[in-house]
Enzyme design. Sequence first.
Site, PDB file in Angstrom:
ATOM      1  N   ASN A  62       0.857  -1.186   0.000  1.00 15.17           N
ATOM      2  CA  ASN A  62       0.000   0.000   0.000  1.00 15.17           C
ATOM      3  C   ASN A  62       0.891   1.232   0.000  1.00 15.17           C
ATOM      4  OD1 ASN A  62      -1.901   1.985   0.398  1.00 15.17           O
ATOM      5  ND2 ASN A  62      -2.365   1.425   2.517  1.00 15.17           N
ATOM      6  N   TRP A  63       0.992   1.880  -1.162  1.00 17.14           N
ATOM      7  CA  TRP A  63       1.907   3.015  -1.299  1.00 17.14           C
ATOM      8  C   TRP A  63       1.346   4.298  -0.692  1.00 17.14           C
ATOM      9  CZ3 TRP A  63       3.896   2.394  -7.061  1.00 17.14           C
ATOM     10  CH2 TRP A  63       4.623   1.204  -7.146  1.00 17.14           C
ATOM     11  N   LYS A  64       0.068   4.278  -0.331  1.00 15.03           N
ATOM     12  CA  LYS A  64      -0.590   5.452   0.255  1.00 15.03           C
ATOM     13  C   LYS A  64      -0.377   6.678  -0.641  1.00 15.03           C
ATOM     14  CE  LYS A  64      -0.377   3.357   4.792  1.00 15.03           C
ATOM     15  NZ  LYS A  64      -0.280   3.554   6.262  1.00 15.03           N
ATOM     16  N   HIS A 117      -9.718   0.996   5.280  1.00 19.64           N
ATOM     17  CA  HIS A 117      -8.450   1.230   5.965  1.00 19.64           C
ATOM     18  C   HIS A 117      -8.680   2.234   7.098  1.00 19.64           C
ATOM     19  CE1 HIS A 117      -4.292   2.466   6.719  1.00 19.64           C
ATOM     20  NE2 HIS A 117      -3.910   1.367   6.083  1.00 19.64           N
ATOM     21  N   GLU A 176      -7.133   4.731   8.060  1.00 17.88           N
ATOM     22  CA  GLU A 176      -6.947   6.131   7.684  1.00 17.88           C
ATOM     23  C   GLU A 176      -8.170   6.678   6.950  1.00 17.88           C
ATOM     24  OE1 GLU A 176      -2.139   5.431   7.445  1.00 17.88           O
ATOM     25  OE2 GLU A 176      -3.286   5.611   5.592  1.00 17.88           O
ATOM     26  N   GLU A 228      -5.245  -4.787  10.878  1.00 16.99           N
ATOM     27  CA  GLU A 228      -4.289  -3.712  11.121  1.00 16.99           C
ATOM     28  C   GLU A 228      -4.654  -3.008  12.420  1.00 16.99           C
ATOM     29  OE1 GLU A 228      -2.243  -1.994   7.282  1.00 16.99           O
ATOM     30  OE2 GLU A 228      -4.251  -1.204   7.491  1.00 16.99           O
ATOM     31  N   GLY A 236       2.252   2.529  11.262  1.00 17.59           N
ATOM     32  CA  GLY A 236       3.234   3.603  11.163  1.00 17.59           C
ATOM     33  C   GLY A 236       3.914   3.982  12.459  1.00 17.59           C
ATOM     34  N   SER A 285       3.112  -1.679  10.679  1.00 14.99           N
ATOM     35  CA  SER A 285       4.558  -1.626  10.939  1.00 14.99           C
ATOM     36  C   SER A 285       5.272  -2.905  10.520  1.00 14.99           C
ATOM     37  CB  SER A 285       4.819  -1.321  12.422  1.00 14.99           C
ATOM     38  OG  SER A 285       4.363  -0.029  12.764  1.00 14.99           O
ATOM     39  N   GLY A 337       2.956  -1.183   4.372  1.00 15.32           N
ATOM     40  CA  GLY A 337       2.886   0.246   4.108  1.00 15.32           C
ATOM     41  C   GLY A 337       4.214   0.806   3.641  1.00 15.32           C
ATOM     42  N   GLY A 338       4.882   1.548   4.517  1.00 12.19           N
ATOM     43  CA  GLY A 338       6.109   2.257   4.151  1.00 12.19           C
ATOM     44  C   GLY A 338       7.191   1.395   3.538  1.00 12.19           C
TER      45      GLY A 338
END
Length: 249
Positions: free
Chosen positions: A8-10, A96, A98, A166, A172, A210, A231-232
């Site tokens: 997930n590149w957000k 999600h 967010e 999640e 994050g 994470s 994610g990141g």
Amino acid sequence: MQQYIIGNWKMNGTQSEAIQLASGFLGRIQNATRPLPHIVLCPSFPYLMPIVKILENSAIDVGAQDGYPEIKGSFTGDVSVSQLYDVGCKYVIIGHSERRQNHHESSAMIKRKVAAALKVGLHPILCIGESAEERAQGKALSVLAHHLITDLPDDVIPAELLIAYEPLWAIGSGQTPTLEQVEEVMGLIKHEFSSRIAGGGIVPTLYGGSVNALNASEFLSLPHVDGLLVGGASLKLDEFWQIVNASQR
């Protein structure tokens, strides 16, 4: 069951960076010498079409980070699930944390999105999770079980859906639940589906929050973990490839 590794590149990167990243993953796939998990990349809306084109006819699928449940209409700023399917997406992330927090998405809206995605042929990746307060109060499992009831249509077909756990407090933050906590949640998800729907135990259950190259293999070794939502770390070619190579099946 084959494991899934979903990136997930957000809201990150430029078009050139997205193309470079997708091309890098494609090169690694083409040169792989071992069986690999099912890989899905989820870039931002503006970069979906160029990424679909790069990965066309490859072993990597493309997904979107959200989708609106109406087919068309006066919904400025939204992108329908049918449009996502039309440009070549096969998956869509729905619910999600967010989106729930920043856009105040309700379970009713999330259920509509899941139903609409399934109707047009997309595989929804439903995200569920508990807050730190809910976890501390011992409500985590009841909160997650409630999501499985309120966020999904009654006639959902298990083979067409993925569930990503999640925990809100882990996304994050660098914090992660224990392996025992993750396995407990995954077991709950499969049990809930098995009790409600014939064949519900086959729903792929993913862990997210994470995830990195150091902890991926531990999560993927758990019996009920069928993959990871990353994610990141999915924005870093070498680290994401390490995560892919940590897959067990």
